[in-house]
Design a protein around this motif. Structure first.
Motif, mmCIF file in Angstrom:
data_model
loop_
_atom_site.group_PDB
_atom_site.id
_atom_site.type_symbol
_atom_site.label_atom_id
_atom_site.label_comp_id
_atom_site.label_asym_id
_atom_site.label_seq_id
_atom_site.Cartn_x
_atom_site.Cartn_y
_atom_site.Cartn_z
ATOM 1 N N GLY A 28 0.745 -1.339 -0.433
ATOM 2 C CA GLY A 28 0.061 -0.280 -0.064
ATOM 3 C C GLY A 28 1.219 1.782 -0.349
ATOM 4 O O GLY A 28 0.989 1.401 0.914
ATOM 5 N N PHE A 29 1.915 1.602 -1.210
ATOM 6 C CA PHE A 29 2.445 3.083 -1.313
ATOM 7 C C PHE A 29 2.116 3.236 -2.924
ATOM 8 O O PHE A 29 1.685 2.739 -3.605
ATOM 9 C CB PHE A 29 3.825 3.196 -0.456
ATOM 10 N N ARG A 30 2.537 4.855 -2.756
ATOM 11 C CA ARG A 30 2.522 5.102 -3.865
ATOM 12 C C ARG A 30 3.742 5.597 -4.620
ATOM 13 O O ARG A 30 4.265 5.314 -3.640
ATOM 14 C CB ARG A 30 1.536 6.350 -4.402
ATOM 15 N N VAL A 31 3.900 5.405 -5.937
ATOM 16 C CA VAL A 31 5.265 5.726 -6.195
ATOM 17 C C VAL A 31 5.252 6.792 -7.063
ATOM 18 O O VAL A 31 4.551 7.167 -7.618
ATOM 19 C CB VAL A 31 5.756 4.989 -7.094
ATOM 20 N N GLY A 32 6.129 8.131 -6.860
ATOM 21 C CA GLY A 32 6.283 9.279 -7.466
ATOM 22 C C GLY A 32 8.117 9.852 -7.563
ATOM 23 O O GLY A 32 8.800 9.080 -7.304
ATOM 24 N N PRO A 33 7.750 10.807 -8.457
ATOM 25 C CA PRO A 33 9.158 10.954 -8.749
ATOM 26 C C PRO A 33 10.058 11.781 -7.354
ATOM 27 O O PRO A 33 8.939 12.141 -6.910
ATOM 28 C CB PRO A 33 8.751 12.031 -9.492
ATOM 29 N N GLY A 34 11.323 11.770 -7.685
ATOM 30 C CA GLY A 34 12.560 12.822 -6.113
ATOM 31 C C GLY A 34 12.926 13.933 -7.281
ATOM 32 O O GLY A 34 12.774 14.300 -8.263
ATOM 33 N N LEU A 35 14.163 13.736 -6.367
ATOM 34 C CA LEU A 35 15.541 14.688 -7.662
ATOM 35 C C LEU A 35 16.176 13.943 -7.595
ATOM 36 O O LEU A 35 17.306 12.944 -6.738
ATOM 37 C CB LEU A 35 15.794 15.673 -5.890
ATOM 38 N N ARG A 36 17.065 14.202 -8.860
ATOM 39 C CA ARG A 36 17.679 13.946 -9.476
ATOM 40 C C ARG A 36 19.364 13.946 -8.585
ATOM 41 O O ARG A 36 19.283 15.622 -7.994
ATOM 42 C CB ARG A 36 17.843 14.054 -10.767
ATOM 43 N N ASP A 37 20.415 13.999 -9.037
ATOM 44 C CA ASP A 37 20.737 14.100 -8.399
ATOM 45 C C ASP A 37 22.051 15.258 -9.036
ATOM 46 O O ASP A 37 23.077 14.663 -10.087
ATOM 47 C CB ASP A 37 22.507 12.985 -8.224
ATOM 48 N N ARG A 38 21.893 16.353 -8.620
ATOM 49 C CA ARG A 38 22.145 17.533 -9.216
ATOM 50 C C ARG A 38 23.231 18.210 -8.839
ATOM 51 O O ARG A 38 23.102 18.811 -7.532
ATOM 52 C CB ARG A 38 20.755 18.305 -9.311
ATOM 53 N N ALA A 61 15.051 23.112 -15.190
ATOM 54 C CA ALA A 61 14.806 21.322 -14.974
ATOM 55 C C ALA A 61 15.027 21.231 -13.119
ATOM 56 O O ALA A 61 13.723 20.023 -12.818
ATOM 57 C CB ALA A 61 15.552 20.375 -15.989
ATOM 58 N N ALA A 62 15.266 21.372 -12.475
ATOM 59 C CA ALA A 62 15.812 21.356 -11.322
ATOM 60 C C ALA A 62 14.197 21.920 -10.555
ATOM 61 O O ALA A 62 13.638 21.223 -9.494
ATOM 62 C CB ALA A 62 16.619 21.858 -10.603
ATOM 63 N N ARG A 63 13.818 22.933 -10.497
ATOM 64 C CA ARG A 63 12.623 24.107 -10.054
ATOM 65 C C ARG A 63 11.266 22.853 -10.470
ATOM 66 O O ARG A 63 10.735 22.631 -9.679
ATOM 67 C CB ARG A 63 12.254 25.349 -11.035
ATOM 68 N N GLN A 64 11.557 22.424 -11.957
ATOM 69 C CA GLN A 64 9.912 21.516 -11.872
ATOM 70 C C GLN A 64 9.788 20.081 -11.752
ATOM 71 O O GLN A 64 8.927 19.371 -11.220
ATOM 72 C CB GLN A 64 10.426 20.971 -13.844
ATOM 73 N N GLU A 65 11.352 19.360 -11.118
ATOM 74 C CA GLU A 65 11.500 18.707 -10.177
ATOM 75 C C GLU A 65 10.752 18.806 -9.210
ATOM 76 O O GLU A 65 10.243 17.613 -8.720
ATOM 77 C CB GLU A 65 13.098 18.102 -10.306
ATOM 78 N N MET A 66 11.031 19.345 -8.432
ATOM 79 C CA MET A 66 10.487 20.762 -6.937
ATOM 80 C C MET A 66 8.828 20.049 -7.139
ATOM 81 O O MET A 66 8.468 19.670 -6.179
ATOM 82 C CB MET A 66 11.055 21.545 -6.684
ATOM 83 N N ARG A 67 8.453 20.705 -8.719
ATOM 84 C CA ARG A 67 7.560 20.837 -7.943
ATOM 85 C C ARG A 67 6.162 19.668 -9.029
ATOM 86 O O ARG A 67 5.370 19.180 -8.455
ATOM 87 C CB ARG A 67 6.856 22.314 -9.821
ATOM 88 N N ASN A 68 6.587 18.831 -9.002
ATOM 89 C CA ASN A 68 6.721 17.460 -9.668
ATOM 90 C C ASN A 68 6.645 16.592 -8.430
ATOM 91 O O ASN A 68 5.671 16.097 -8.441
ATOM 92 C CB ASN A 68 7.002 16.669 -10.683
ATOM 93 N N LEU A 69 7.531 16.810 -7.353
ATOM 94 C CA LEU A 69 7.314 15.825 -5.971
ATOM 95 C C LEU A 69 6.296 17.071 -5.565
ATOM 96 O O LEU A 69 5.968 15.885 -4.762
ATOM 97 C CB LEU A 69 9.142 16.445 -5.106
ATOM 98 N N MET A 70 6.033 18.225 -5.698
ATOM 99 C CA MET A 70 4.707 18.290 -4.417
ATOM 100 C C MET A 70 3.325 18.284 -5.448
ATOM 101 O O MET A 70 2.375 17.524 -4.623
ATOM 102 C CB MET A 70 5.033 19.527 -5.037
#
Length: 282
Positions: free
Chosen positions: A212-222, A253-262
């Protein structure tokens, strides 16, 4: 009084990027206009606490104003880490109560890379658990055990069992309908061999359905995430006036990653509704 949303960043393995994730979630919440409290339970390292101390010092020295979290005082982290468990529990309970009374909308708790009494307490209080993992079977081993010959999933592993126990404690304390939303994010992704990643993703999907968990995007090694840490800044803080490092398309791109996480957390643009604090995706 409306109860704040409690977000716990947890994983019993060190080096998965918990503190980096916690910092970015806290800053993302504050930039979205939500008053946020932080509790750093990684008592020896205190990376999240150090980040926000850097933030306060850098903004004061440079004449800028950025949102800051409420941080209840836990005292000397290294001393508390050596203290008896009952003292640790008492300090945590006092800090948690202070955060609740401060009028915040979210309490973000960063936990250590191990099984501790404070980590267990935090998980049992969570409305949402965010678990970062690298794209390898080394990290997956904490979530699920696989057959060494076929790589078929055998059973949930130690951290999955810890979350299951936290869910049981919450149900006992708040009623059987109380639940914890669990999001596992693939953090610090690097270039990986496609077949290995596909195998891992298949096991993740199977385990997600089972425990019972969901899988989502995290942050790349930037590099940008490491570059901004000494200033107490994230990519969400960068502007025409705030640019301690050179800005490039990689930062967009890093800011978009952060938005995708939220977005994956269900927190982007969330409003206060009812007694549950911020909305969290089911």
């Amino acid at each position: 009084m409306t109860q704040p949303l409690v977000i716990v960043v947890g994983n019993e393995k060190g080096g998965a990027g918990k503190s980096t994730l916690a910092i970015h979630i806290a800053v993302g919440l504050m930039h979205a206009g939500h008053r946020t409290a932080i509790i750093d339970l990684d008592l020896r390292q205190r990376s999240m606490s150090h980040f926000f101390a850097n933030r306060a010092a850098w903004t004061a020295a440079n004449g800028h104003s950025l949102p800051m979290p409420v941080e209840p005082d836990l005292g000397d982290g290294k001393a508390l880490a050596r203290a008896p468990e009952d003292e640790q529990v008492a300090r945590f309970e006092a800090a948690y109560a202070e955060a609740q009374k401060s009028g915040v909308e979210a309490i973000l708790i960063d936990t250590p890379g191990g099984d501790t009494v404070l980590s267990r307490l935090a998980h049992a209080r969570a409305d949402q658990i965010i678990t970062p993992m690298n794209d390898s079977f080394v990290d997956f081993d904490l979530l699920g055990q696989v057959d060494p010959v076929t790589l078929d999933l055998i059973k949930p592993s130690i951290y999955s069992e810890s979350v299951w126990e936290a869910r049981k404690q919450r149900a006992v304390a708040q009623g059987r309908h109380a639940t914890i939303d669990w999001l596992v994010v693939t953090n610090r992704l690097a270039v990986a061999e496609a077949r290995n990643r596909r195998r891992l993703e298949e096991r993740m999907d199977t385990l997600a359905k089972r425990v019972g968990f969901r899988v989502g995007p995290g942050l790349r090694d930037r590099v940008i995430y490491r570059e901004l840490f000494p200033f107490g800044l994230t990519v969400a803080d960068l502007s025409i006036d705030i640019r301690p490092v050179a800005v490039s398309l990689a930062h967009v791109a890093a800011r978009q990653e952060m938005r995708n996480l939220m977005l994956a957390m269900g927190l982007e643009g969330a409003n206060i509704e009812g007694s549950g604090g911020l909305d969290v995706a089911a």
